[in-house]
Design a protein around this motif. Structure first.
Motif, PDB file in Angstrom:
ATOM      1  N   GLU A 189      21.645  16.331  30.672  1.00 20.94           N
ATOM      2  CA  GLU A 189      20.348  16.670  30.099  1.00 20.94           C
ATOM      3  C   GLU A 189      19.273  15.696  30.564  1.00 20.94           C
ATOM      4  O   GLU A 189      18.136  16.094  30.858  1.00 20.94           O
ATOM      5  CB  GLU A 189      20.439  16.660  28.569  1.00 20.94           C
ATOM      6  N   ARG A 190      19.624  14.407  30.643  1.00 14.40           N
ATOM      7  CA  ARG A 190      18.652  13.431  31.159  1.00 14.40           C
ATOM      8  C   ARG A 190      18.291  13.731  32.607  1.00 14.40           C
ATOM      9  O   ARG A 190      17.120  13.619  33.006  1.00 14.40           O
ATOM     10  CB  ARG A 190      19.229  12.014  31.026  1.00 14.40           C
ATOM     11  N   ALA A 191      19.304  14.117  33.400  1.00  7.66           N
ATOM     12  CA  ALA A 191      19.019  14.468  34.795  1.00  7.66           C
ATOM     13  C   ALA A 191      18.123  15.695  34.871  1.00  7.66           C
ATOM     14  O   ALA A 191      17.206  15.761  35.710  1.00  7.66           O
ATOM     15  CB  ALA A 191      20.328  14.714  35.544  1.00  7.66           C
ATOM     16  N   ARG A 192      18.368  16.686  34.008  1.00  6.75           N
ATOM     17  CA  ARG A 192      17.533  17.891  34.018  1.00  6.75           C
ATOM     18  C   ARG A 192      16.099  17.555  33.634  1.00  6.75           C
ATOM     19  O   ARG A 192      15.140  18.018  34.263  1.00  6.75           O
ATOM     20  CB  ARG A 192      18.096  18.929  33.045  1.00  6.75           C
ATOM     21  N   ILE A 193      15.947  16.736  32.584  1.00  8.86           N
ATOM     22  CA  ILE A 193      14.598  16.345  32.154  1.00  8.86           C
ATOM     23  C   ILE A 193      13.897  15.556  33.257  1.00  8.86           C
ATOM     24  O   ILE A 193      12.706  15.746  33.515  1.00  8.86           O
ATOM     25  CB  ILE A 193      14.679  15.533  30.853  1.00  8.86           C
ATOM     26  N   ALA A 194      14.656  14.668  33.914  1.00  2.15           N
ATOM     27  CA  ALA A 194      14.062  13.887  35.004  1.00  2.15           C
ATOM     28  C   ALA A 194      13.593  14.800  36.134  1.00  2.15           C
ATOM     29  O   ALA A 194      12.510  14.596  36.708  1.00  2.15           O
ATOM     30  CB  ALA A 194      15.075  12.871  35.528  1.00  2.15           C
ATOM     31  N   ARG A 195      14.402  15.816  36.458  1.00  2.00           N
ATOM     32  CA  ARG A 195      13.995  16.746  37.507  1.00  2.00           C
ATOM     33  C   ARG A 195      12.734  17.507  37.096  1.00  2.00           C
ATOM     34  O   ARG A 195      11.802  17.679  37.894  1.00  2.00           O
ATOM     35  CB  ARG A 195      15.122  17.732  37.807  1.00  2.00           C
ATOM     36  N   GLN A 243       2.575  21.097  30.107  1.00  2.20           N
ATOM     37  CA  GLN A 243       4.009  21.204  30.400  1.00  2.20           C
ATOM     38  C   GLN A 243       4.774  19.980  29.911  1.00  2.20           C
ATOM     39  O   GLN A 243       5.888  20.110  29.376  1.00  2.20           O
ATOM     40  CB  GLN A 243       4.209  21.393  31.906  1.00  2.20           C
ATOM     41  N   LEU A 244       4.187  18.800  30.074  1.00  2.00           N
ATOM     42  CA  LEU A 244       4.863  17.602  29.568  1.00  2.00           C
ATOM     43  C   LEU A 244       4.942  17.610  28.056  1.00  2.00           C
ATOM     44  O   LEU A 244       5.964  17.223  27.466  1.00  2.00           O
ATOM     45  CB  LEU A 244       4.123  16.348  30.041  1.00  2.00           C
ATOM     46  N   ARG A 245       3.863  18.056  27.385  1.00  2.00           N
ATOM     47  CA  ARG A 245       3.889  18.135  25.929  1.00  2.00           C
ATOM     48  C   ARG A 245       4.961  19.133  25.465  1.00  2.00           C
ATOM     49  O   ARG A 245       5.649  18.908  24.483  1.00  2.00           O
ATOM     50  CB  ARG A 245       2.511  18.540  25.412  1.00  2.00           C
ATOM     51  N   ARG A 246       5.100  20.224  26.188  1.00  2.00           N
ATOM     52  CA  ARG A 246       6.118  21.215  25.846  1.00  2.00           C
ATOM     53  C   ARG A 246       7.509  20.631  26.006  1.00  2.00           C
ATOM     54  O   ARG A 246       8.391  20.816  25.164  1.00  2.00           O
ATOM     55  CB  ARG A 246       5.952  22.436  26.749  1.00  2.00           C
ATOM     56  N   MET A 247       7.706  19.898  27.113  1.00  2.73           N
ATOM     57  CA  MET A 247       9.021  19.318  27.363  1.00  2.73           C
ATOM     58  C   MET A 247       9.373  18.253  26.330  1.00  2.73           C
ATOM     59  O   MET A 247      10.484  18.219  25.786  1.00  2.73           O
ATOM     60  CB  MET A 247       9.058  18.717  28.763  1.00  2.73           C
ATOM     61  N   LEU A 248       8.433  17.371  26.029  1.00  2.00           N
ATOM     62  CA  LEU A 248       8.690  16.325  25.041  1.00  2.00           C
ATOM     63  C   LEU A 248       8.848  16.908  23.652  1.00  2.00           C
ATOM     64  O   LEU A 248       9.615  16.389  22.825  1.00  2.00           O
ATOM     65  CB  LEU A 248       7.552  15.299  25.060  1.00  2.00           C
ATOM     66  N   GLY A 249       8.142  17.991  23.351  1.00  2.00           N
ATOM     67  CA  GLY A 249       8.300  18.632  22.048  1.00  2.00           C
ATOM     68  C   GLY A 249       9.684  19.208  21.867  1.00  2.00           C
ATOM     69  O   GLY A 249      10.219  19.245  20.755  1.00  2.00           O
ATOM     70  N   ALA A 250      10.306  19.652  22.965  1.00  2.00           N
ATOM     71  CA  ALA A 250      11.662  20.186  22.864  1.00  2.00           C
ATOM     72  C   ALA A 250      12.676  19.109  22.512  1.00  2.00           C
ATOM     73  O   ALA A 250      13.763  19.400  22.015  1.00  2.00           O
ATOM     74  CB  ALA A 250      12.067  20.860  24.176  1.00  2.00           C
ATOM     75  N   LEU A 251      12.326  17.830  22.768  1.00  2.00           N
ATOM     76  CA  LEU A 251      13.237  16.734  22.445  1.00  2.00           C
ATOM     77  C   LEU A 251      13.140  16.289  21.006  1.00  2.00           C
ATOM     78  O   LEU A 251      13.987  15.534  20.536  1.00  2.00           O
ATOM     79  CB  LEU A 251      12.951  15.534  23.365  1.00  2.00           C
ATOM     80  N   LYS A 252      12.112  16.752  20.298  1.00  2.00           N
ATOM     81  CA  LYS A 252      11.927  16.331  18.915  1.00  2.00           C
ATOM     82  C   LYS A 252      12.762  17.208  17.987  1.00  2.00           C
ATOM     83  O   LYS A 252      13.146  18.326  18.313  1.00  2.00           O
ATOM     84  CB  LYS A 252      10.449  16.419  18.522  1.00  2.00           C
ATOM     85  N   ASP A 253      13.017  16.674  16.804  1.00  2.00           N
ATOM     86  CA  ASP A 253      13.821  17.399  15.830  1.00  2.00           C
ATOM     87  C   ASP A 253      12.998  18.344  14.968  1.00  2.00           C
ATOM     88  O   ASP A 253      13.553  19.222  14.303  1.00  2.00           O
ATOM     89  CB  ASP A 253      14.564  16.419  14.904  1.00  2.00           C
ATOM     90  N   ASP A 254      11.673  18.147  14.916  1.00  2.00           N
ATOM     91  CA  ASP A 254      10.876  18.982  14.030  1.00  2.00           C
ATOM     92  C   ASP A 254      10.812  20.404  14.584  1.00  2.00           C
ATOM     93  O   ASP A 254      10.638  20.625  15.775  1.00  2.00           O
ATOM     94  CB  ASP A 254       9.452  18.424  13.892  1.00  2.00           C
ATOM     95  N   PRO A 255      10.982  21.416  13.696  1.00  2.00           N
ATOM     96  CA  PRO A 255      11.052  22.800  14.148  1.00  2.00           C
ATOM     97  C   PRO A 255       9.687  23.446  14.320  1.00  2.00           C
ATOM     98  O   PRO A 255       9.472  24.596  13.928  1.00  2.00           O
ATOM     99  CB  PRO A 255      11.841  23.470  13.009  1.00  2.00           C
TER     100      PRO A 255
END
Length: 394
Positions: A189-195, A243-255
């Motif tokens: 998952e870290r590799a995917r996020i990095a890509r 796009q970065l906000r979307r990606m980082l939001g997917a890492l958060k626990d809040d629904p």
């Protein structure tokens, strides 16, 4: 383990006994056996024979006390218990002992904790000694049955303990494998996020750099074009932030609500955005489009985005073509430019081609990149098997 704690239906008691020191448990067991074997001495004396002989008390105590050390030396404790018990009848005026509990528990301990040869030898010794010392065939048969039963219970307890140990080892192994797999999943998952972050930032920064370099050149000669360049810089920055906000939001626990990642349907918009840099980008689709898995949709977009980013950064091209070809079992994605090139569209040490290859390989696909065979420029060609991109996640 002792006789009670090893039986499966005494699980609650077993848990409590395991918390106690083994010496305490064995001492309590020895006292219990001593009390049980002294029970017959509480009966009425034989009329006219006087009190029970003191020798009986000595033998009973001597057969019970060794049980304190039954775990440390099970074979020795069994031999002492049997030999001393056999001396019980040396004196007269003694009550009959229906069951010698000390010998049975000692034999159980040997069966439960000793290796095969010692325990079989002690079983034969116990049964053979009983046949030789007991005169009554009925009494001898009863003693042999009791010895065999104690031995069988000991072996059952050993088997249950071995099974429980195997289950614990298996649970530990499964937990270890689960932890390793979780770590591997986290690494993937870290590799995917990095890509993804590399693709987003490299694409946006490349567009911004190209426009920023072109802006000062045309700011006096062509103000309208300069204004368009600055608008393109702002647009590329905003798109990267979204796009970065979307990606980082997917890492958060809040629904909270989350926007979907870009897919194949967004490639036309991607081509329009890159065209704002002065690079003429065309986009075409042939064949019958099919629905793909969400991961495959995102991968197709990211691979095309990365290929365009490298065209903008390194190719020095004036034109690029994005072509999607839907075949019966394959989706072909090609990005072709008319740049100068130098044998590879990706600089040494870069991650662009590596990321494209990894994304394609995740769906059983392949990637080729190199000079165009039909003229100047480069071509990046990605092949995605539809069987994996439409039915199974990588």
């Amino acid at each position: 383990m002792d006789l009670v704690s090893d039986l499966p239906f005494f699980a609650p008691l077993r848990a409590r006994l395991k918390a106690l020191p083994p010496l305490w448990v064995d001492t309590a067991l020895a006292v219990l056996v001593m009390v049980a074997q002294l029970g017959p001495f509480l009966s009425r004396h034989t009329p006219g024979a006087g009190p029970w002989h003191w020798w009986g008390y000595v033998v009973v105590i001597a057969t019970a006390v060794p049980l304190v050390w039954r775990r440390r030396a099970p074979v020795v404790v069994l031999m002492v218990t049997l030999v001393v018990g056999a001396l019980y009848d040396l004196a007269d005026n003694l009550p009959s002992q229906p069951i010698w509990y000390g010998g049975l528990i000692a034999l159980y301990t040997v069966a439960a904790h000793s290796s095969r040869r010692p325990r079989v030898a002690m079983l034969v010794f116990s049964c053979g000694g009983g046949l030789l010392l007991v005169g009554s065939s009925e009494t001898a048969l009863r003693g042999i049955v009791q010895f065999i039963a104690a031995y069988a219970i000991g072996r059952a307890a050993a088997a249950a303990r071995a099974y429980a140990t195997a289950l614990e080892e298996r649970a530990s192994r499964l937990e270890y494998e689960r932890r390793i797999e979780a770590e591997r999943a986290a690494e993937r998952e870290r590799a995917r996020i990095a890509r993804d972050m590399h693709d987003i930032l490299a694409h946006a920064v490349s567009l911004m750099v190209v426009q920023a370099e072109a802006g000062p050149v045309v700011v006096r000669s062509d103000p309208a074009r300069a204004e368009a360049a600055f608008d393109a810089i702002a647009s590329a920055g905003r798109d990267a932030m979204v796009q970065l906000r979307r990606m980082l939001g997917a890492l958060k626990d809040d629904p909270g609500p989350r926007s979907p990642q870009p897919t194949i349907v967004d490639l036309a918009k991607l081509a329009d955005g890159v065209s704002g840099t002065g690079l003429d980008v065309t986009y075409s689709v042939s064949g019958e489009p099919r629905p793909l898995l969400p991961d495959a949709e995102v991968a197709a977009y990211r691979m095309t985005q990365e290929a365009l980013t490298n065209v903008v950064k390194h190719a020095g091209a004036t034109r690029a073509d994005i072509r999607l070809l839907w075949q019966d079992d394959t989706l072909m994605i090609s990005v072709i430019d008319d740049g100068h090139g130098s044998g590879s569209p990706f600089p040494a040490g870069g991650n662009g081609l590596i990321g494209i290859r990894e994304r394609a390989a995740a769906f059983g696909g392949s990637t080729t990149a190199g000079p165009r065979p039909d003229g100047p420029g480069f071509q990046v060609l990605v092949r995605l098997p539809l069987a994996q991109a439409t039915t199974a996640s990588p």
